[in-house]
Design an enzyme around this catalytic site. Sequence first.
Site, PDB file in Angstrom:
ATOM      1  N   ARG A  34       0.840  -1.208   0.000  1.00 34.90           N
ATOM      2  CA  ARG A  34       0.000   0.000   0.000  1.00 34.90           C
ATOM      3  C   ARG A  34       0.873   1.255   0.000  1.00 34.90           C
ATOM      4  O   ARG A  34       2.028   1.241   0.370  1.00 34.90           O
ATOM      5  CB  ARG A  34      -0.920   0.032   1.217  1.00 34.90           C
ATOM      6  CG  ARG A  34      -0.215   0.149   2.578  1.00 34.90           C
ATOM      7  CD  ARG A  34      -0.108   1.563   3.116  1.00 34.90           C
ATOM      8  NE  ARG A  34       0.691   1.641   4.324  1.00 34.90           N
ATOM      9  CZ  ARG A  34       1.983   1.918   4.326  1.00 34.90           C
ATOM     10  NH1 ARG A  34       2.634   2.103   3.206  1.00 34.90           N
ATOM     11  NH2 ARG A  34       2.645   1.982   5.473  1.00 34.90           N
ATOM     12  N   GLU A  40      -1.101   9.927   8.881  1.00 35.15           N
ATOM     13  CA  GLU A  40       0.068   9.162   9.324  1.00 35.15           C
ATOM     14  C   GLU A  40       0.191   9.212  10.839  1.00 35.15           C
ATOM     15  O   GLU A  40       0.058  10.279  11.448  1.00 35.15           O
ATOM     16  CB  GLU A  40       1.318   9.770   8.675  1.00 35.15           C
ATOM     17  CG  GLU A  40       2.314   8.772   8.182  1.00 35.15           C
ATOM     18  CD  GLU A  40       1.802   7.921   7.028  1.00 35.15           C
ATOM     19  OE1 GLU A  40       1.324   6.800   7.293  1.00 35.15           O
ATOM     20  OE2 GLU A  40       1.883   8.368   5.874  1.00 35.15           O
ATOM     21  N   HIS A  41       0.434   8.048  11.417  1.00 32.53           N
ATOM     22  CA  HIS A  41       0.534   7.888  12.875  1.00 32.53           C
ATOM     23  C   HIS A  41      -0.777   8.278  13.564  1.00 32.53           C
ATOM     24  O   HIS A  41      -0.781   8.720  14.701  1.00 32.53           O
ATOM     25  CB  HIS A  41       1.731   8.670  13.442  1.00 32.53           C
ATOM     26  CG  HIS A  41       3.030   8.045  13.040  1.00 32.53           C
ATOM     27  ND1 HIS A  41       3.632   7.051  13.777  1.00 32.53           N
ATOM     28  CD2 HIS A  41       3.813   8.228  11.949  1.00 32.53           C
ATOM     29  CE1 HIS A  41       4.747   6.668  13.163  1.00 32.53           C
ATOM     30  NE2 HIS A  41       4.879   7.357  12.049  1.00 32.53           N
ATOM     31  N   ASP A  43      -3.457   5.914  13.069  1.00 30.00           N
ATOM     32  CA  ASP A  43      -4.248   4.669  13.215  1.00 30.00           C
ATOM     33  C   ASP A  43      -4.252   4.140  14.642  1.00 30.00           C
ATOM     34  O   ASP A  43      -5.299   3.757  15.162  1.00 30.00           O
ATOM     35  CB  ASP A  43      -3.853   3.587  12.185  1.00 30.00           C
ATOM     36  CG  ASP A  43      -2.412   3.133  12.223  1.00 30.00           C
ATOM     37  OD1 ASP A  43      -1.607   3.698  12.999  1.00 30.00           O
ATOM     38  OD2 ASP A  43      -2.083   2.181  11.470  1.00 30.00           O
ATOM     39  N   GLY A 128      11.281  -3.040   2.478  1.00 27.86           N
ATOM     40  CA  GLY A 128      12.065  -2.071   3.260  1.00 27.86           C
ATOM     41  C   GLY A 128      11.848  -0.643   2.808  1.00 27.86           C
ATOM     42  O   GLY A 128      12.554   0.261   3.234  1.00 27.86           O
ATOM     43  N   SER A 132       4.717  -1.571   2.883  1.00 26.78           N
ATOM     44  CA  SER A 132       3.971  -2.639   3.565  1.00 26.78           C
ATOM     45  C   SER A 132       4.088  -4.000   2.907  1.00 26.78           C
ATOM     46  O   SER A 132       3.091  -4.718   2.749  1.00 26.78           O
ATOM     47  CB  SER A 132       2.497  -2.262   3.714  1.00 26.78           C
ATOM     48  OG  SER A 132       2.395  -1.163   4.548  1.00 26.78           O
ATOM     49  N   SER A 133       5.309  -4.377   2.550  1.00 23.38           N
ATOM     50  CA  SER A 133       5.502  -5.724   2.008  1.00 23.38           C
ATOM     51  C   SER A 133       5.157  -6.771   3.066  1.00 23.38           C
ATOM     52  O   SER A 133       4.665  -7.844   2.736  1.00 23.38           O
ATOM     53  CB  SER A 133       6.932  -5.908   1.515  1.00 23.38           C
ATOM     54  OG  SER A 133       7.848  -5.605   2.541  1.00 23.38           O
ATOM     55  N   ASP A 178      -2.092  -0.798   7.515  1.00 25.04           N
ATOM     56  CA  ASP A 178      -1.456  -1.506   6.404  1.00 25.04           C
ATOM     57  C   ASP A 178      -2.186  -2.806   6.076  1.00 25.04           C
ATOM     58  O   ASP A 178      -2.453  -3.121   4.916  1.00 25.04           O
ATOM     59  CB  ASP A 178       0.009  -1.819   6.733  1.00 25.04           C
ATOM     60  CG  ASP A 178       0.779  -0.578   7.143  1.00 25.04           C
ATOM     61  OD1 ASP A 178       0.278   0.535   6.893  1.00 25.04           O
ATOM     62  OD2 ASP A 178       1.869  -0.723   7.716  1.00 25.04           O
ATOM     63  N   TYR A 228       9.294   4.069  16.553  1.00 26.02           N
ATOM     64  CA  TYR A 228       7.851   3.929  16.359  1.00 26.02           C
ATOM     65  C   TYR A 228       7.162   3.704  17.712  1.00 26.02           C
ATOM     66  O   TYR A 228       6.180   4.378  18.054  1.00 26.02           O
ATOM     67  CB  TYR A 228       7.579   2.765  15.396  1.00 26.02           C
ATOM     68  CG  TYR A 228       6.133   2.592  15.010  1.00 26.02           C
ATOM     69  CD1 TYR A 228       5.600   3.268  13.923  1.00 26.02           C
ATOM     70  CD2 TYR A 228       5.307   1.727  15.725  1.00 26.02           C
ATOM     71  CE1 TYR A 228       4.274   3.101  13.559  1.00 26.02           C
ATOM     72  CE2 TYR A 228       3.982   1.556  15.367  1.00 26.02           C
ATOM     73  CZ  TYR A 228       3.470   2.240  14.277  1.00 26.02           C
ATOM     74  OH  TYR A 228       2.157   2.060  13.925  1.00 26.02           O
TER      75      TYR A 228
HETATM   76  C1  GLA Z   1       3.374   1.884   9.808  1.00 21.80           C
HETATM   77  C2  GLA Z   1       2.390   1.075  10.655  1.00 21.80           C
HETATM   78  C3  GLA Z   1       0.980   1.631  10.500  1.00 21.80           C
HETATM   79  C4  GLA Z   1       0.929   3.132  10.739  1.00 21.80           C
HETATM   80  C5  GLA Z   1       2.030   3.847   9.955  1.00 21.80           C
HETATM   81  C6  GLA Z   1       2.121   5.287  10.290  1.00 21.80           C
HETATM   82  O1  GLA Z   1       3.110   1.709   8.460  1.00 21.80           O
HETATM   83  O2  GLA Z   1       2.416  -0.277  10.278  1.00 21.80           O
HETATM   84  O3  GLA Z   1       0.111   0.956  11.362  1.00 21.80           O
HETATM   85  O4  GLA Z   1       1.007   3.423  12.105  1.00 21.80           O
HETATM   86  O5  GLA Z   1       3.295   3.258  10.167  1.00 21.80           O
HETATM   87  O6  GLA Z   1       1.003   5.967   9.836  1.00 21.80           O
END
Ligand code: GLA
Length: 392
Positions: A34, A40-41, A43, A128, A132-133, A178, A228
């Site tokens: 995806r 972002e950050h 979820d 990497g 979201s692999s 993701d 994270y």
């Molecule tokens: C990574 C996490 C997601 C999300 C993003 C930041 O991709 O896997 O769950 O928190 O970072 O938006």
Amino acid sequence: MDLDEREISAETITPYFEQYFGHKPQVIAASPGRVNLIGEHTDYNEGFVLPMALNKINVVAVAPSPTGQHRWIGAIGEQPVVIDPADATHTGDPFWSNYVRGVICMLERRGIKVPPVDMLIDSNVPRGGGLSSSAAFEVSACTALAALCGADVTPTERALIGQATEHEFVNVPCGIMDQFISANGKKDHALMLDCKDLSDKLIPRTDPAVSVLVIDSAVKHSLADGGYAARRKNCEDACAILGIHSLREATLEQLDANKDKLGDLCYRRARHVVGENLRVAEFAQALAAGDWDAAGRAMRGSHASLRDDFEVSCAEVDTLVSLADTIPSAAAVYGARMTGGGFGGCIVALVKSDAVEQVAHQMLDAYRDALGIETAYIVTRPGDGARILYQA
Ligand code: GLA
């Protein structure tokens, strides 16, 4: 990002499966990577996200194993890993097998017993690069194994299984974005997800005049590194100080009124999350109305906030994002921002389609001139979420 231009399908993976295992696969499933357009950050703060699925997929082919042992091949050309069924629900080696071990464990927790399987995995999702692999892998493994067991596991349940696998088997305390988009994505649509109740809304993304450009910073990121988890903790601390359950409930006025109590760090972290939720709403409205300038403004605001308040960008990613404003074709770029967890990875930009290749090449050249880093890009359309490619 190692670009893999191969098309992967049931037809391409089946001959390899037969060659390795001497029998045919019974189920072949695919699930995409995806790119997050905005949100972002948010979820894991019960907020909003707005990603789209890529045309890049992870494909898992499976059949019951006649040997009584699991035999899994991580990529075409590799040797099988043999795992005793009694060990398949615990963490172990090689590292990648944990994605499958986790899925088997979570299926068993739901009362679905997975028999020993022969499994072959193939993927063209760049690894990497923050696309979201791993979520693609978890969701395709879950889709394939559930179908093999004849179990009805909904897309959202498969996403939750993928997320639990990250938490318990890979040590990444990720949110749900993701895995959710990988399971639920739809061709030609972006998806707005409310991470509080997992209700989603598809938004058509078909205007041929505007393209989604993804450029890798070539800085590898790992969400297991601690940055994270530290951000999640900052957000939880802010909630504790405000006496609320999640930052979804907070307002900018409330943060300002409690600025001293929060302290500078928690204040800025919370301001990012609250502001980002507002920007997702603005972006969604702009997308539906085809107002690309407004969409671009929301993306620019998102990047500045992630860079300055949430502090999850890095110098290379910031360089890429600012080059989008200074290259000769900058007028063709509506907006650009970092995408994904941060600390490296990719940027995403909305660009006029008739100039997108030119923009991409100018960005790559300017990035090389500025930092001496060679990198790659993809121009992508929203693809479908998890699906069965073949079932015997
Ligand atoms: C990574 C996490 C997601 C999300 C993003 C930041 O991709 O896997 O769950 O928190 O970072 O938006």
